[in-house]
Write an enzyme that holds these catalytic residues in place. Sequence first.
Site, short mmCIF file in Angstrom:
data_model
loop_
_atom_site.label_atom_id
_atom_site.label_comp_id
_atom_site.label_asym_id
_atom_site.label_seq_id
_atom_site.Cartn_x
_atom_site.Cartn_y
_atom_site.Cartn_z
CG ASP A 9 -5.03 69.36 -3.90
OD1 ASP A 9 -6.08 70.02 -3.98
OD2 ASP A 9 -4.26 69.42 -2.92
CD GLU A 20 -5.00 69.31 4.77
OE1 GLU A 20 -4.44 68.26 4.39
OE2 GLU A 20 -4.76 70.42 4.28
CG ASP A 21 -9.54 71.63 4.61
OD1 ASP A 21 -8.63 71.86 5.42
OD2 ASP A 21 -9.40 71.71 3.38
CG HIS A 47 -10.49 72.14 -4.39
ND1 HIS A 47 -9.47 72.25 -5.31
CD2 HIS A 47 -9.99 71.38 -3.38
CE1 HIS A 47 -8.40 71.60 -4.87
NE2 HIS A 47 -8.69 71.07 -3.70
CG HIS A 65 -8.52 65.98 -2.16
ND1 HIS A 65 -9.47 66.40 -3.07
CD2 HIS A 65 -7.76 67.08 -1.90
CE1 HIS A 65 -9.26 67.68 -3.35
NE2 HIS A 65 -8.24 68.13 -2.66
CG ASP A 66 -8.93 69.31 0.40
OD1 ASP A 66 -7.80 68.93 0.78
OD2 ASP A 66 -9.09 70.10 -0.55
ZN ZN Z 1 -7.49 70.08 -2.26
#
Ligand code: ZN
Length: 188
Positions: free
Chosen positions: A124, A67-68, A37, A63-64
């Site tokens: 995204d 967050e993840d 992704h 970018h993630d």
């Molecule tokens: Zn994303």
Amino acid sequence: MLPENFPGKLLDALQYAAEQHRDQRRKGATHAPYINHPIAVTEILWRVGGIRDEVTLLAAVLHDTLEDTDATATEIAQRFGEEVCAVVLEVTDDKSLPKEERKRLQVLHAAQKSIRARAVKLADKISNLNDITSAPPSDWNEERLNEYVAWAGRVVNGLRGSHPALEAAFDQAQQQARQSLDNLSLPR
Ligand code: ZN
């Protein structure tokens, strides 16, 4: 526009993101490795958006991660610089909030994002809609898929006005996702 050492930095970011996301899979029926992704998001920025800004491209790869994964802003700033870290922070939801509230805030705050964060967010959402068209999350029902497609459109409405090529690509991706969901709901 891109410094000579950009490929090295890009590879470093890809390696870092791949390591951070190593135990995660995408929600789609094919359960692709998660790293596919951020790679897709970066590729959309490069090819569709014509983005040649190092900070934006590195932030897209990462970018993630905040967050993840258990990546920290301090670590990202140290490895990739404050500017990259600032963009990643801009596109990171506050995970202490309930999911619905996070989704509401994405719509509310879209118009205040920097030009770099807008590009990453547009790519995204394009990538996520492409996934809904090609490999929708197997445990999402039609209503949830439709709701996601509509919500992505509301976020993107707040991001418009700075990246015409990405905005047009989003519109196309949204149309394709809607079409594929319409086909799902046809009686057979
Ligand atoms: Zn994303």
